[in-house]
Motif scaffolding. Structure first.
Motif, PDB file in Angstrom:
ATOM      1  N   VAL A  81       0.844  -1.193   0.000  1.00 31.36           N
ATOM      2  CA  VAL A  81       0.000   0.000   0.000  1.00 31.36           C
ATOM      3  C   VAL A  81       0.881   1.246   0.000  1.00 31.36           C
ATOM      4  O   VAL A  81       0.726   2.139   0.822  1.00 31.36           O
ATOM      5  CB  VAL A  81      -0.970  -0.008   1.200  1.00 31.36           C
ATOM      6  CG1 VAL A  81      -2.047   1.065   1.029  1.00 31.36           C
ATOM      7  CG2 VAL A  81      -1.651  -1.371   1.331  1.00 31.36           C
ATOM      8  N   GLN A  86      -1.833   2.321  -3.428  1.00 28.50           N
ATOM      9  CA  GLN A  86      -2.960   3.218  -3.175  1.00 28.50           C
ATOM     10  C   GLN A  86      -3.586   3.678  -4.479  1.00 28.50           C
ATOM     11  O   GLN A  86      -4.812   3.725  -4.622  1.00 28.50           O
ATOM     12  CB  GLN A  86      -2.497   4.446  -2.392  1.00 28.50           C
ATOM     13  CG  GLN A  86      -2.164   4.156  -0.951  1.00 28.50           C
ATOM     14  CD  GLN A  86      -1.630   5.401  -0.251  1.00 28.50           C
ATOM     15  OE1 GLN A  86      -2.221   6.469  -0.334  1.00 28.50           O
ATOM     16  NE2 GLN A  86      -0.499   5.241   0.414  1.00 28.50           N
ATOM     17  N   LEU A 104      -6.637  -5.037   0.967  1.00 26.42           N
ATOM     18  CA  LEU A 104      -5.340  -4.360   0.861  1.00 26.42           C
ATOM     19  C   LEU A 104      -4.431  -4.969   1.909  1.00 26.42           C
ATOM     20  O   LEU A 104      -4.836  -5.142   3.062  1.00 26.42           O
ATOM     21  CB  LEU A 104      -5.501  -2.855   1.107  1.00 26.42           C
ATOM     22  CG  LEU A 104      -6.472  -2.116   0.179  1.00 26.42           C
ATOM     23  CD1 LEU A 104      -6.564  -0.645   0.586  1.00 26.42           C
ATOM     24  CD2 LEU A 104      -6.039  -2.243  -1.267  1.00 26.42           C
ATOM     25  N   ASP A 106      -0.338  -5.239   3.574  1.00 33.56           N
ATOM     26  CA  ASP A 106       1.004  -4.667   3.649  1.00 33.56           C
ATOM     27  C   ASP A 106       1.775  -5.351   4.769  1.00 33.56           C
ATOM     28  O   ASP A 106       1.184  -5.946   5.676  1.00 33.56           O
ATOM     29  CB  ASP A 106       0.935  -3.149   3.874  1.00 33.56           C
ATOM     30  CG  ASP A 106       2.175  -2.435   3.347  1.00 33.56           C
ATOM     31  OD1 ASP A 106       2.041  -1.637   2.403  1.00 33.56           O
ATOM     32  OD2 ASP A 106       3.284  -2.697   3.873  1.00 33.56           O
ATOM     33  N   LYS A 111       1.102   0.653   8.790  1.00 33.38           N
ATOM     34  CA  LYS A 111       0.073   0.847   7.762  1.00 33.38           C
ATOM     35  C   LYS A 111      -1.162  -0.007   8.037  1.00 33.38           C
ATOM     36  O   LYS A 111      -2.265   0.310   7.577  1.00 33.38           O
ATOM     37  CB  LYS A 111       0.632   0.511   6.383  1.00 33.38           C
ATOM     38  CG  LYS A 111       1.535   1.592   5.828  1.00 33.38           C
ATOM     39  CD  LYS A 111       2.018   1.253   4.424  1.00 33.38           C
ATOM     40  CE  LYS A 111       2.948   2.339   3.898  1.00 33.38           C
ATOM     41  NZ  LYS A 111       3.849   1.817   2.855  1.00 33.38           N
ATOM     42  N   VAL A 112      -0.949  -1.114   8.749  1.00 34.73           N
ATOM     43  CA  VAL A 112      -2.055  -2.029   9.015  1.00 34.73           C
ATOM     44  C   VAL A 112      -3.137  -1.313   9.819  1.00 34.73           C
ATOM     45  O   VAL A 112      -2.844  -0.645  10.824  1.00 34.73           O
ATOM     46  CB  VAL A 112      -1.571  -3.274   9.779  1.00 34.73           C
ATOM     47  CG1 VAL A 112      -2.750  -4.141  10.234  1.00 34.73           C
ATOM     48  CG2 VAL A 112      -0.611  -4.081   8.922  1.00 34.73           C
ATOM     49  N   HIS A 116      -8.384   2.982   3.424  1.00 31.88           N
ATOM     50  CA  HIS A 116      -8.269   3.560   2.083  1.00 31.88           C
ATOM     51  C   HIS A 116      -9.570   3.255   1.369  1.00 31.88           C
ATOM     52  O   HIS A 116      -9.791   2.113   0.954  1.00 31.88           O
ATOM     53  CB  HIS A 116      -7.085   2.981   1.326  1.00 31.88           C
ATOM     54  CG  HIS A 116      -5.769   3.398   1.886  1.00 31.88           C
ATOM     55  ND1 HIS A 116      -5.153   2.723   2.913  1.00 31.88           N
ATOM     56  CD2 HIS A 116      -4.961   4.443   1.589  1.00 31.88           C
ATOM     57  CE1 HIS A 116      -4.019   3.336   3.200  1.00 31.88           C
ATOM     58  NE2 HIS A 116      -3.872   4.377   2.417  1.00 31.88           N
ATOM     59  N   SER A 120      -9.737  -1.439   4.908  1.00 31.54           N
ATOM     60  CA  SER A 120      -8.629  -1.109   5.791  1.00 31.54           C
ATOM     61  C   SER A 120      -7.526  -2.140   5.569  1.00 31.54           C
ATOM     62  O   SER A 120      -7.787  -3.303   5.270  1.00 31.54           O
ATOM     63  CB  SER A 120      -9.089  -1.073   7.249  1.00 31.54           C
ATOM     64  OG  SER A 120      -9.228  -2.361   7.757  1.00 31.54           O
ATOM     65  N   VAL A 121      -6.299  -1.681   5.733  1.00 32.19           N
ATOM     66  CA  VAL A 121      -5.142  -2.500   5.392  1.00 32.19           C
ATOM     67  C   VAL A 121      -4.967  -3.640   6.395  1.00 32.19           C
ATOM     68  O   VAL A 121      -5.074  -3.431   7.601  1.00 32.19           O
ATOM     69  CB  VAL A 121      -3.868  -1.628   5.360  1.00 32.19           C
ATOM     70  CG1 VAL A 121      -2.642  -2.481   5.067  1.00 32.19           C
ATOM     71  CG2 VAL A 121      -4.022  -0.507   4.350  1.00 32.19           C
TER      72      VAL A 121
END
Lengths: 215, 215
Positions: A81, A86, A104, A106, A111-112, A116, A120-121
DNA sequence: ATGTGTGAATCGGTTCACAGCC
DNA sequence: GGCTGTGAACCGATTCACACAT
């Protein structure tokens, strides 16, 4: 064959224009190839044309969608991401065409959990769970080059055997998996190469394949 | 040749690792091709190898950068500031590799003037001015399919003869221009095709080119 | 008459294999 | 001995051309 999706798109346009039947000649023109190639390609799907008439647009459309597996959705997970990830996640063009982005992923803990759009990551360690829960069938690699091979391995291990790689790295997958790559910088470098050729004296053969002369 | 940029990337990695010389065998492994192909490809650039030794990484790197036109920057204009256009504009990967994005262009008056990062959107009618002022040499088409051909025509008319097309449309350009295309949906459709094949009974030949078996 | 389906010819690119040079 | 450079063989894909179906 990589040309079937192109034909499919042309056929959809024709169907929207209420065209009921189409010749190999016309389809070739729309697809930017020649008529013999169209006939040979379509003959692999079966003899769906009528001699003296052409192909029935609707029927051919149905047969091709079926053969391409486009009668169903194929959920997509994007791994990485960063900027590109993104960008791809925000780009709506996937979901429209039957490839909804459902996850998404990562490796960066910071970032988790960040959101986005509607997603959510999630952490890459959860990939096996994610794949199972969301029925992910395609993985998109949008990580830095160094991580790409590892991500590919993890995707395959999680049962995701169709992979689209955007990272500028050569990666390999076991034979039961499929791999395609899109390398944006590479495309630009090829263009700069030909631009360079045009500026200086030509040394190497001309482009091929993607640059048909205007008819 | 579309493989030169791949070799280039591998050579950069090797140079960073302080490797001074490299054999066609090793380079082939890194690039995911076979050794004969590497030798044939490199021989087009000239006889830069040393028999019994291999290629000097630095020297080959220099010759290849020169041949590919990467000793200078090639300013890029992105046409179409929708989802994809914004995504590409935000993606930093272009500028890093010598392709700075210097202009965003759109036909929609309501988008003109809006800022994205450091750039504000300009109107497509200004393309000739933009091209001249900013020395744009590559145009990226990120518009809907229906606009793609028109944009291509305008780019060429403005003197931008290297075009990368992201729109899902077949477009043609005059012979003095170069055209490459990246079709994201098409890549996914090809993957879904092979996935479909794996699920049902195989009817068509296997993938080729982009999916080397793990060595 | 018109346009598909397909064997046969052709073409470009890949691979082989080895002569030549370090 | 090892590795490049390259003609020759090979192979898949494209194109041609025409018999055949409508």
């Amino acid at each position: 064959m990589a040309r079937l999706p192109v034909y499919l798109r042309c056929l959809v346009e024709q169907a929207n224009d209420k065209t009921t039947t189409i010749s190999s000649e016309r389809l070739a023109e729309l697809a930017g190839v020649n008529a013999a190639k169209v006939r040979k390609d379509l003959s692999y799907l079966g003899s769906y044309g009528t001699r003296g008439v052409g192909y029935d647009v609707e029927y051919l459309l149905f047969q091709m969608s079926r053969e391409l597996g486009l009668t169903q959705d194929w959920p997509v997970a994007i791994v990485g991401v960063g900027n590109l990830g993104q960008a791809l996640a925000n780009y709506g063009g996937f979901g429209d065409r039957g490839f909804p982005v459902v996850a998404l992923v990562d490796a960066d803990p910071s970032k988790v959990g960040t959101a986005h759009g509607k997603l959510s990551v999630r952490h890459i360690d959860d990939l096996p769970d994610i794949a199972r829960e969301l029925h992910v069938s395609i993985g998109i690699i949008a990580t830095p080059a160094v991580a790409a091979q590892d991500v590919a391995d993890r995707l395959v291990a999680a049962g995701i055997t169709s992979i689209l790689n955007f990272a500028p790295a050569i990666i390999s997958v076991p034979p039961e998996a499929s791999l395609r790559k899109v390398d944006l910088a590479l495309e630009l470098q090829i263009l700069s190469f030909y631009q360079q050729q045009r500026a200086g004296g030509p040394h190497l053969p001309e482009p091929s394949g993607t640059a048909p002369a205007r008819s």
